[in-house]
Write a protein that holds these residues in place. Sequence first.
Motif, PDB file in Angstrom:
ATOM      1  N   SER A  76      39.195  23.459  10.423  1.00  0.00           N
ATOM      2  CA  SER A  76      40.569  23.597   9.908  1.00  0.00           C
ATOM      3  C   SER A  76      40.589  23.327   8.409  1.00  0.00           C
ATOM      4  N   PHE A  77      39.983  24.212   7.644  1.00  0.00           N
ATOM      5  CA  PHE A  77      39.857  24.064   6.191  1.00  0.00           C
ATOM      6  C   PHE A  77      41.172  24.485   5.542  1.00  0.00           C
ATOM      7  N   LYS A  78      41.874  23.523   4.940  1.00  0.00           N
ATOM      8  CA  LYS A  78      43.223  23.777   4.446  1.00  0.00           C
ATOM      9  C   LYS A  78      43.350  23.709   2.930  1.00  0.00           C
ATOM     10  N   LEU A  79      42.252  23.492   2.211  1.00  0.00           N
ATOM     11  CA  LEU A  79      42.350  23.363   0.757  1.00  0.00           C
ATOM     12  C   LEU A  79      42.615  24.695   0.070  1.00  0.00           C
ATOM     13  N   VAL A  80      42.198  25.789   0.709  1.00  0.00           N
ATOM     14  CA  VAL A  80      42.430  27.131   0.162  1.00  0.00           C
ATOM     15  C   VAL A  80      43.000  27.990   1.289  1.00  0.00           C
ATOM     16  N   PRO A  81      44.115  28.680   1.068  1.00  0.00           N
ATOM     17  CA  PRO A  81      44.717  29.491   2.132  1.00  0.00           C
ATOM     18  C   PRO A  81      43.758  30.557   2.655  1.00  0.00           C
ATOM     19  N   GLY A  82      43.841  30.798   3.967  1.00  0.00           N
ATOM     20  CA  GLY A  82      43.071  31.869   4.584  1.00  0.00           C
ATOM     21  C   GLY A  82      41.767  31.444   5.219  1.00  0.00           C
ATOM     22  N   TYR A  83      41.404  30.150   5.129  1.00  0.00           N
ATOM     23  CA  TYR A  83      40.123  29.693   5.661  1.00  0.00           C
ATOM     24  C   TYR A  83      40.278  28.702   6.814  1.00  0.00           C
ATOM     25  N   ASP A  84      41.483  28.548   7.321  1.00  0.00           N
ATOM     26  CA  ASP A  84      41.736  27.664   8.459  1.00  0.00           C
ATOM     27  C   ASP A  84      41.440  28.458   9.731  1.00  0.00           C
ATOM     28  N   LEU A  85      40.244  28.267  10.295  1.00  0.00           N
ATOM     29  CA  LEU A  85      39.800  29.098  11.415  1.00  0.00           C
ATOM     30  C   LEU A  85      40.752  29.058  12.604  1.00  0.00           C
ATOM     31  N   PRO A  86      41.167  27.877  13.112  1.00  0.00           N
ATOM     32  CA  PRO A  86      42.063  27.886  14.278  1.00  0.00           C
ATOM     33  C   PRO A  86      43.380  28.615  14.014  1.00  0.00           C
ATOM     34  N   VAL A  87      43.936  28.460  12.813  1.00  0.00           N
ATOM     35  CA  VAL A  87      45.185  29.155  12.486  1.00  0.00           C
ATOM     36  C   VAL A  87      44.953  30.664  12.431  1.00  0.00           C
ATOM     37  N   GLU A  88      43.862  31.082  11.793  1.00  0.00           N
ATOM     38  CA  GLU A  88      43.572  32.515  11.709  1.00  0.00           C
ATOM     39  C   GLU A  88      43.288  33.096  13.096  1.00  0.00           C
ATOM     40  N   MET A  89      42.623  32.333  13.956  1.00  0.00           N
ATOM     41  CA  MET A  89      42.378  32.807  15.320  1.00  0.00           C
ATOM     42  C   MET A  89      43.679  32.860  16.114  1.00  0.00           C
ATOM     43  N   ALA A  90      44.607  31.941  15.830  1.00  0.00           N
ATOM     44  CA  ALA A  90      45.910  31.969  16.504  1.00  0.00           C
ATOM     45  C   ALA A  90      46.663  33.247  16.166  1.00  0.00           C
ATOM     46  N   LYS A  91      46.501  33.730  14.936  1.00  0.00           N
ATOM     47  CA  LYS A  91      47.145  34.992  14.549  1.00  0.00           C
ATOM     48  C   LYS A  91      46.615  36.163  15.365  1.00  0.00           C
ATOM     49  N   LEU A  92      45.418  35.994  15.928  1.00  0.00           N
ATOM     50  CA  LEU A  92      44.815  37.028  16.768  1.00  0.00           C
ATOM     51  C   LEU A  92      45.085  36.788  18.251  1.00  0.00           C
ATOM     52  N   GLY A  93      45.875  35.748  18.557  1.00  0.00           N
ATOM     53  CA  GLY A  93      46.270  35.498  19.940  1.00  0.00           C
ATOM     54  C   GLY A  93      45.456  34.462  20.674  1.00  0.00           C
ATOM     55  N   HIS A  94      44.638  33.665  19.957  1.00  0.00           N
ATOM     56  CA  HIS A  94      43.765  32.692  20.610  1.00  0.00           C
ATOM     57  C   HIS A  94      44.282  31.266  20.427  1.00  0.00           C
ATOM     58  N   VAL A  95      44.010  30.424  21.411  1.00  0.00           N
ATOM     59  CA  VAL A  95      44.339  29.003  21.346  1.00  0.00           C
ATOM     60  C   VAL A  95      43.053  28.221  21.112  1.00  0.00           C
ATOM     61  N   SER A  96      43.120  27.214  20.242  1.00  0.00           N
ATOM     62  CA  SER A  96      41.947  26.416  19.886  1.00  0.00           C
ATOM     63  C   SER A  96      42.229  24.935  20.077  1.00  0.00           C
TER      64      SER A  96
END
Length: 532
Positions: free
Chosen positions: A96-116
């Motif tokens: 969950s890398f939050k220092l730079v937008p777009g690199y938070d894997l669980p959030v980006e995977m959630a946009k694709l319909g996945h739960v982490s």
Amino acid sequence: MTLRTFVALCAILAMLAISMADNGAREARAADTILELPVSFQVVNTNTSGAACPFDGLPYTVRGHLVGPQSIIYGPGPRAITFYVHGFSSSEPNWSFKLVPGYDLPVEMAKLGHVSLVINRLGYSPSDHPPGFESCLGSAADVVHQIIGQLRSQGAQLPDGTHVVFSKVALAGHDTGATIAEVEAYSYKDIDGLFISAFANTGFTQKITEWSIKAGAACLQGGQPSDQGAPNYHYFPAITDEEFSQDEPLLREIFPYTDETVFQAVKQAIADHKRQLNPCGDINSVPGTVPIDMARLNEVTIPVLIFVTDSDFAFSKEGLERERTFFSGSSDVSSPFLPQTPHFWMWGQTAPMGREIESDWLCARGFVSAGVNCSTPGKVSGGGQIDPGTGEPATDPLTGQVLQPATMIIHSGSANASAGGQANFGFVVQYASGDAAPSGNLTYKDQRAGVDLKATSLQMLAISDGACGTNTHARFTGKATVNGSADQSFAVEIDDCAQPGSTDKFKIMVSGPNQTYEAEGVLIAGNISIRR
């Protein structure tokens, strides 16, 4: 410590990851589409895994976050989840890398319909810290196993008291978190898929060897207290944050092919003392764990995804490629290659590619929660007569059905499948971006078992890399009439391995109010085609 023990320490992949955020304050508003909800699990630091090592047997709390679309987390289910495990010097921000937008894997995977589920392992704040010599890779695998059991039974408890249960679990490990995931997989056999990245049991670089020896020496001296006061912890690498943050060549070696904004953010986080200490017992348990891994990974029979990269400071590309050979018991091992990708692929320039590969792999193996359409644009077909112009199964231009069914020998399946007998099938399934659902048809007959299936609707088509190469595996699902009984659910998984299809594979699973059936095998006549 003997020279033999020092050499064995070279089997460690220890990584640098940065704990950069106050994870306790990340709960999303109820109205948000994507939720990041704090969760905790009560566990016992014991070790019943196949990798024996010390533990104290005491109760502790593991803390983390459940991340996913609100409609899935609070929806009716069934639900699928990916459980992410970090490695050395790391915690949740590894994923969950939050220092730079777009690199938070669980959030980006959630946009694709996945739960982490992303946790902080025992010994890593804000989770509890056992004494450093009373924690090890085997006990970490046991703790992961305990959490998986809770996810499947009572579920994860959310802040509002809701319990969310998951019926399908994929386990993902990075760096030494991948070691833990492998131990969990062959020890407990309670997961449905395994995802390994930035780790291999062979191919260690000189850099990681040197770091491992120095870390072992620090632990021989007793290490130092953790930030919670637990004894016997160590830094990896064993240098000060000031030295680390000012060593530009070393940082460039660890983080190549990384956007400059990400690189500078990581560098500043190191300077701000955001590294976490590691339990000494973890590093001490590696010498015994690696050979057990190599001996027992053949017991893993579930789908396996392994990322192969060429710019990992800790592992050679050859070592990462070799890791798949240990999973000889699985018929579904994918090892896609990500060029110019660093050890921390989640933070690299190829991170979007990695997320797409992971999402496709999850979808194509059925890690899909209710209400999610993660279909892949493309077409799959299987039949007995080959169109010489396209190489695909020939179809009737009026009905769209294959002209002749393919035939397979049933190798295994449910008790009512005719193992050793033959089954015939034909299908054409396709999906285009923007479609509500795939279109096409499927027929399947196991004459000896008396199973006659005809699809009545299609719900999903997912295409991904497979054991036979890029875009060679697919899964499609839908409803069917089976032996005259309507509204039976089915899922088909296929592998396109050759032309013609002498090594192509077909698997069908049927469940419903009146029918349960499963069969899989290799074609003896016909061909399977996957086009993306």
